[in-house]
Design a protein around this motif. Structure first.
Motif, PDB file in Angstrom:
ATOM      1  N   UNK A  77       0.829  -1.214   0.000  1.00 35.43           N
ATOM      2  CA  UNK A  77       0.000   0.000   0.000  1.00 35.43           C
ATOM      3  C   UNK A  77       0.857   1.255   0.000  1.00 35.43           C
ATOM      4  N   UNK A  78       2.065   1.152   0.577  1.00 33.63           N
ATOM      5  CA  UNK A  78       2.973   2.298   0.551  1.00 33.63           C
ATOM      6  C   UNK A  78       3.559   2.475  -0.841  1.00 33.63           C
ATOM      7  N   UNK A  79       3.918   1.359  -1.479  1.00 33.28           N
ATOM      8  CA  UNK A  79       4.492   1.426  -2.821  1.00 33.28           C
ATOM      9  C   UNK A  79       3.555   2.114  -3.806  1.00 33.28           C
ATOM     10  N   UNK A  80       2.254   1.914  -3.629  1.00 33.24           N
ATOM     11  CA  UNK A  80       1.293   2.522  -4.556  1.00 33.24           C
ATOM     12  C   UNK A  80       1.276   4.039  -4.441  1.00 33.24           C
ATOM     13  N   UNK A  81       1.747   4.558  -3.290  1.00 33.97           N
ATOM     14  CA  UNK A  81       1.824   6.009  -3.132  1.00 33.97           C
ATOM     15  C   UNK A  81       3.038   6.596  -3.842  1.00 33.97           C
ATOM     16  N   UNK A  82       4.080   5.793  -3.973  1.00 28.67           N
ATOM     17  CA  UNK A  82       5.336   6.328  -4.504  1.00 28.67           C
ATOM     18  C   UNK A  82       5.152   6.858  -5.925  1.00 28.67           C
ATOM     19  N   UNK A 108      15.566  -5.042  -7.472  1.00 31.42           N
ATOM     20  CA  UNK A 108      14.557  -4.115  -7.978  1.00 31.42           C
ATOM     21  C   UNK A 108      13.154  -4.432  -7.473  1.00 31.42           C
ATOM     22  N   UNK A 109      13.040  -5.358  -6.552  1.00 35.19           N
ATOM     23  CA  UNK A 109      11.732  -5.723  -6.021  1.00 35.19           C
ATOM     24  C   UNK A 109      10.903  -4.525  -5.536  1.00 35.19           C
ATOM     25  N   UNK A 110      11.504  -3.562  -4.812  1.00 37.99           N
ATOM     26  CA  UNK A 110      10.696  -2.459  -4.287  1.00 37.99           C
ATOM     27  C   UNK A 110       9.981  -1.641  -5.353  1.00 37.99           C
ATOM     28  N   UNK A 111      10.443  -1.720  -6.603  1.00 37.98           N
ATOM     29  CA  UNK A 111       9.841  -0.897  -7.651  1.00 37.98           C
ATOM     30  C   UNK A 111       8.653  -1.572  -8.335  1.00 37.98           C
ATOM     31  N   UNK A 112       8.524  -2.875  -8.118  1.00 44.63           N
ATOM     32  CA  UNK A 112       7.524  -3.603  -8.890  1.00 44.63           C
ATOM     33  C   UNK A 112       6.099  -3.300  -8.468  1.00 44.63           C
TER      34      UNK A 112
END
Length: 1259
Positions: free
Chosen positions: A524-529, A545-549
């Motif tokens: 849910x945090x990643x969707x804010x980025x 690169x997992x955090x970017x997916x």
């Protein structure tokens, strides 16, 4: 941060909503009424932002409201961008007259799918409903409309205080100078000592260190100085690189840390040095020990200044609070009085409050809140510089910021200063949170990124976005949010505390994935980025690169690197990994893949319709695909340094919004993109490739670097005038007439053409004139009004009989003159009168076959440091005055008389290179070296009349006593270094400074007697040499020994010459400092003293290769205890017959070379030789080897695998492939077929970061 981004986004959204093109598109889709309602609701929300920005500091609910609103604003902007992009498509369709169906075939499907009316209505309805909910929430949150006018960005620049002004550090400076220059550490056993500056962040450690570093007494005292910003990651390799670059000025590539440190040792040997290690965070004593190994050879009295917030490492090094000689006294905060003076200096322009007595009580309160931290005082002072009203000072004193404490590590005054920025400046500063600490950024690069993000819209129409960006940058610089990089004033950095603050205020919408920041990202945090950066590692695997997916709404993807990258150095990443990632990031506005090893541009890039900034610089791409020209919003395209790039798209003219294009250093490209002259928005072009003069006419706003070819075909001066170069602000310009010579053109016409091509004199920094066919130059060439001109090159101007007057250019630093065979005399016409070449540092002449005479004025070339003269065989008459600053002299294909004259007038040279000097005999050479007392490095090539370099080492030491390095290459008659080598036996070595000796392709050389002091010895391809030795007791300083391709060397054993008074190099035990030993392609060597290898406790690299007569008893399991890298094979004894070798656990890099008797078919026959500690393994030349699928399974730590010249090999161990970081296959046709694209192994290797077949990247 949310309200800041909102303000910028609202500006973008309102601009799009009022766009006539978008209104027209909206009417055609039947959504114009919805857009009007949307604008009205947005107006209501915008009015609440000022109040919300004040309350979010203390009200978590307001903060969440702003974050929700920001998400919605991003969605709105994306929707409007979709509509605006389709409007551009329609406009292009109308311009070209093509049918809509034809154009849509050129447009990615994602650019047309959104145009369905029902989907558009649904998206608008959803946004409008959510917006209305946020408006209605204002009552519960207590939000209202307030007016809050931010200070204007304009200010009187002349009133700014010099940032170098330092107050209250006089005593600290005095004490530290005593430690630097005095004899405090006289009794120390080490040649260098540490001078620590310890203290909290912002207390002024770096400023004080810089004050000491730039002190004249310090500069005069130390022979060598280097400044390194260390920061969080204590990388010994990176720190060592910077030190080497600082002390040499070279950006040289080394195969590993060991060789790099050896090079540093060479430079520091017996030199008094000062090294500043700024901002050290590491507490590892082991790392420190490894770093300082090269420092141990410096002169006694050398110093290392270490600035740090942490005391632990210093305590391990013997520092304490009690020891007066190794005191650990933290740098104190400034006293109240000094703080007040520093604050007043930045706030009022003077160091007191005498002219503003009513502000003094408030100033004292501000100073108290700053806690004596100079950084806080300086920034707060800059903040208040535009505020002299007492009420404004009271207002800031009452700010809630001061009550928040330091729980978030951000000094309150920094937040206060940040809060005073305009919304635009806040956003621009927060964006810099994407940069890692100590990242050195370029001003132009950052402005282009801001522009691409849409952050630079400004109501002042007279300024372009780039100009406005420059203004904003200067404002942040003037407020100390940015500062100049310590080693390169053209770059900038942020203080660590300011980087922390940028990260803090940026929130979840901006994120940086550092090497050291192992952050966990929830979905849910990643969707804010929306904006993310990646700090690159050498090899980046899929998981990296997992955090970017999950960040599907991402607008920014920046691949960044810290430190200076060498030429062709890349970060390895699989094409497939990158392509898979980008498939999920359709909303990108900024995409930087700079310095990644990718060999192709992912196809999905061409469908990123929102993209404004695309940086592919220094990648390995071969072509820029045609679909990139579908990126109609693209503003910046960078392909500089793409050495493999051969092709650009043919429909380049479709990039109507392109403003910045950089294609420098793309050597394989041979033409400018077709239709570039139609890009009327183009403002900046950097290119080494020719741009037709006719293309320039329509590019009214163009600046940057431009090459204009084919000037020999310009029919008249009017055509040249039409290019209007004097109004274009080029920084670099090449004017090229081409290689074809038209005999019907007159010299007068050529001069008229060149005269009309005079560029703007206020911006030009580099000028290159090539193949000009006139007889003389117009007056503007060399005119002193070109005050910024630093580099001039004039080459191939074969019809010219004289040179232009260049000596009066005030800033000229580098001058090249070549290919002008009709010039016979160089004198006053080049120099002019008065002060001549006042700034020139490098002067080169080449291919001047007619040049006979050279004369200068007294006092000419006062700053000249390097002089290169090549292929000027007739230059005989030389009347030069002394060249006191000359340090480097290089002569090639010239007469010995020129060498003699230059050596006479330049006795201060430290580096001499001579190549093919006619008539240079032993006698003449020995007469010249008497003037080379300062020389430290000599390079002699193809001087075939020299037989001996000196009579004896004793005699040589009397004249070239400072010689450190000698390279001799292809001197066919050289018999030995000294004519009387026997003298060395009795006298010992006399050249005590001598460190490096390299002898290559000297086929008459039979024996080499090396000075005892030599540390690095390299002998290659000397067919007659039979032995190498040192005087009695010598060679104990040797650290690196390389012997290659010497067919007769040491026929019976290593050191076979029978001279009992000389120590042969077969006695390895005396070489106790040896770290590198490499012997290869020496077929006459019969034995090797491997039993002595365990005594070489410092040896880390050993190579024994292709010595086919070496005794079959070798190897016998005797190895150096710290061996890290081993290359071995091609010996008499087959590898399959080797028994267990008992390699040390330190061995991590092993390469095996096949010999004439190595005929194994399966590799499991050699598995017993491979220690499990290996991380790098390679095999070479096993012509019968078929299978490698077994024999490597136990190498669970393996990261890099190299397979070379194994033509029958058909497989590799499948279990190891997924964990590899690098796989190199060379001249293995069966493996090439199976591992290439479409082969059976391709799915297993496509994710390997670095995968090469026959020298080409395949992933």
């Amino acid at each position: 941060m949310a309200e800041i981004v909102l303000s910028a986004l609202f500006t973008l959204v309102f601009e799009k909503l009022t766009s006539e093109a978008l209104k027209k598109m909206a009417r055609s889709k039947g959504i114009d009424s919805e857009l009007k309602k949307l604008k009205k609701t947005l107006d209501q929300v915008k009015d609440l932002l000022n109040d919300a920005s004040q309350k979010e500091v203390i009200d978590e609910a307001v903060k969440r409201w702003l974050i929700d609103l920001q998400q919605l604003a991003y969605d709105t902007d994306d929707l409007l961008d979709d509509i605006a992009t389709e409007a551009i498509h329609r406009e292009l369709t109308r311009e070209t007259g093509a049918s809509a169906s034809v154009v849509r075939k050129l447009i990615p499907s994602c650019c047309t799918s959104f145009s369905q009316s029902n989907r558009m209505h649904a998206r608008l309805d959803d946004i409008a409903a959510k917006l209305q909910e946020l408006v209605e929430a204002k009552h519960n949150l207590g939000l209202s409309v307030i007016t809050y006018e931010k200070p204007k960005i304009e200010r009187d620049e002349a009133s700014l205080v010099d940032a170098s002004g330092i107050i209250g550090r006089e005593d600290d400076k005095k004490k530290l100078l005593q430690k630097l220059l005095g004899d405090t550490y006289e009794s120390s056993s080490q040649n260098f000592n540490i001078v620590p500056i310890v203290g909290m962040g912002g207390v002024g450690k770096t400023t004080l260190a810089r004050l000491l570093y730039d002190e004249k007494k310090v500069k005069d005292h130390f022979e060598l100085r280097a400044w390194v910003c260390v920061s969080d990651e204590f990388s010994i390799l990176n720190i060592s690189r910077v030190i080497y670059q600082s002390v040499t000025g070279e950006n040289k590539e080394f195969a590993g840390l060991n060789l790099l440190q050896e090079a540093i040792k060479e430079k520091l040997q017996n030199k008094l040095f000062l090294i500043v290690l700024d901002d050290v965070w590491s507490e590892s004593y082991g790392d420190w020990e490894k770093l300082v190994v090269p420092f141990l050879v410096g002169a006694s009295g050398s110093r290392i200044i270490m600035t740090t917030r942490k005391e632990q490492l210093l305590k391990q090094l013997g520092f304490s609070h009690q020891d007066p000689f190794h005191s650990l006294d933290p740098l104190q905060r400034l006293s109240q009085d000094n703080s007040l003076s520093l604050f007043a200096q930045h706030a009022l322009g003077v160091d007191n409050f005498d002219s503003h007595p009513t502000l003094r009580p408030h100033g004292e309160q501000f100073v108290k809140k700053c806690g004596g931290l100079p950084l806080a005082l300086r920034i707060l002072g800059r903040l208040l510089r535009t505020k002299t009203d007492e009420e404004e000072w009271k207002y800031l004193l009452d700010s809630e910021i001061w009550n928040l404490g330091n729980g978030d590590k951000i000094v309150p005054v920094l937040r206060l200063s940040y809060n005073d920025l305009s919304a635009t400046l806040k956003l621009l500063f927060g964006y810099c949170s994407l940069f890692p600490k100590d990242y050195e950024f370029d001003k132009e690069e950052l402005v282009l990124l801001w522009m691409a993000e849409g952050f630079l819209h400004h109501s002042a129409a007279r300024k372009s976005m780039q100009q406005w960006g420059h203004k904003c940058f200067e404002e942040l610089l003037s407020r100390s949010f940015f500062q100049h990089a310590p080693n390169d004033k053209s770059l900038f950095v942020m203080h660590d505390l300011l980087n922390d603050m940028a990260t803090f205020v940026a929130g979840d919408f901006f994120s940086r994935l550092d090497i050291e920041m192992k952050r966990e990202f929830r979905k849910e945090v990643l969707q804010k980025h929306r904006h993310m950066s990646l700090v690159c590692e050498d090899y980046m695997v899929y998981k990296r690169l997992d955090p970017y997916r999950g960040a599907k709404n991402l607008r920014t993807f920046l691949a960044l690197s810290i430190g200076v990258l060498k030429d062709l150095e890349n970060f390895y990443l699989s094409n497939k990994v990158l392509s898979d990632l980008l498939q999920d990031l359709p909303l990108l506005r900024v995409l930087s893949l700079s310095n990644l090893s990718i060999s192709e541009v992912p196809k999905v890039v061409g469908s990123m319709k929102h993209l404004r900034y695309l940086n592919l610089s220094r990648t390995r791409i071969a072509n820029l695909p045609e679909n990139v020209c579908n990126l109609y919003n693209l503003q910046t395209l960078i392909v500089s340094g793409c050495k493999m790039l051969t092709e650009l798209p043919k429909s380049f003219s479709k990039l109507k919004n392109l403003q910045h294009f950089d294609m420098r250093n793309t050597w394989r490209l041979n033409e400018i993109p077709l239709g570039i002259g139609e890009l009327k928005s183009l403002q900046t072009l950097f290119s080494d490739i020719g741009l037709a003069i006719t293309e320039l006419k329509n590019l009214q706003n163009l600046h940057g670097k431009v090459c204009i070819p084919g000037l020999g075909n310009v029919q008249n001066a009017m055509d040249a005038r039409a290019a209007n170069l004097s109004q274009k602000r080029f920084s670099e310009l090449e004017l090229n007439w081409g290689s074809e010579f038209n005999v019907f053109r007159t010299g007068t016409l050529e001069k008229e053409v060149l005269n009309e091509l005079m560029p703007h004199n206020g911006t030009l920094e580099k000028l290159n004139i090539v193949s000009y066919r006139g007889i003389e130059f117009p007056n503007w060439v060399g005119d002193p009004s070109f005050r910024r001109l630093t580099h001039v090159s004039i080459e191939g101007c074969e019809e010219c009989t004289s040179l232009p007057m260049l000596g009066q250019l005030p800033s000229l630093k580098e001058l090249f003159i070549g290919g002008m065979s009709k010039v016979k005399i160089v004198g006053l016409e080049l120099l002019g009168t008065g002060l001549v070449f006042p700034s020139l540092e490098i002067l080169r002449f080449d291919s001047m076959s007619g040049w006979e005479e050279w004369s200068t004025n007294s006092g000419a070339f006062p700053c000249l440091q390097e002089l290169h003269i090549e292929d000027c065989p007739n230059l005989v008459q030389v009347s030069l005055e002394a060249l006191p600053s000359l340090r480097v002299l290089k002569l090639r294909i010239c007469g010995h008389g020129l060498l003699k004259r230059l050596v006479y007038v330049a006795s201060s040279i430290t580096k001499l290179e001579i190549d093919d000097i006619s008539g240079l005999t032993d006698e003449l050479w020995r007469g010249m070296i008497g003037f080379l007392g300062a020389v430290e490095e000599i390079n002699i090539r193809e001087c075939n009349e020299i037989r001996y370099l000196w009579e004896s080492e004793v005699e040589a030491s009397k004249v070239i006593m400072n010689l450190k390095k000698l390279d001799v290459y292809s001197c066919s008659n050289l018999m030995s270094l000294g004519e009387k080598e026997e003298d060395n036996i009795h006298s010992g070595s006399s050249l005590t400074s001598f460190r490096t000796l390299k002898v290559w392709k000297c086929n008459s050389l039979e024996h080499c007697s090396c000075p005892d002091s030599v540390e690095d010895l390299d002998i290659e391809s000397c067919d007659s040499i039979t032995s190498v030795s040192f005087p009695t007791g010598g060679g104990q300083k040797l650290k690196s020994l390389t012997i290659t391709d010497c067919k007769k060397l040491l026929e019976k054993e290593l050191g076979g010459r029978e001279k009992t008074n000389l120590k042969p190099i077969n006695e390895l035990s005396c070489f106790i400092y040896l770290t590198t030993l490499a012997i290869s392609e020496c077929p006459s060597i019969e034995s090797f003293p491997d039993h002595e290898l365990p005594n070489l406790t410092l040896l880390t690299y050993l190579k024994i290769q292709n010595c086919i007569c070496m005794d079959a008893s070798f190897p016998r399991g005797h190895w150096p205890p710290k061996l890290c890298r081993l290359e071995i094979g091609g010996l008499k004894k087959p590898l399959s017959e080797w028994g267990p070798q008992n390699f040390p656990t330190s061995l991590s890099n092993l390469k095996l070379h096949a010999g004439p008797y190595d005929g194994m078919k399966k590799f499991d026959q050699l598995s017993h030789l491979l220690p499990s500690s290996l991380t790098i393994f390679g095999i070479d030349g096993f012509e019968k080897l078929e299978s490698v699928s077994t024999g490597l399974q136990h190498l669970t730590s393996l990261q890099r695998l190299i397979i070379q010249k194994c033509p029958k090999t058909i497989d590799l161990p499948e279990n190891l492939l997924p964990s590899l970081l690098s796989l190199i296959i060379f001249k293995c046709p069966n493996l090439k077929e199976r591992f290439g694209r479409g082969g059976s192994y391709w799915p297993r290797v496509s994710l390997i970061p670095c995968f090469k077949i026959d020298g080409y990247f395949h992933n």
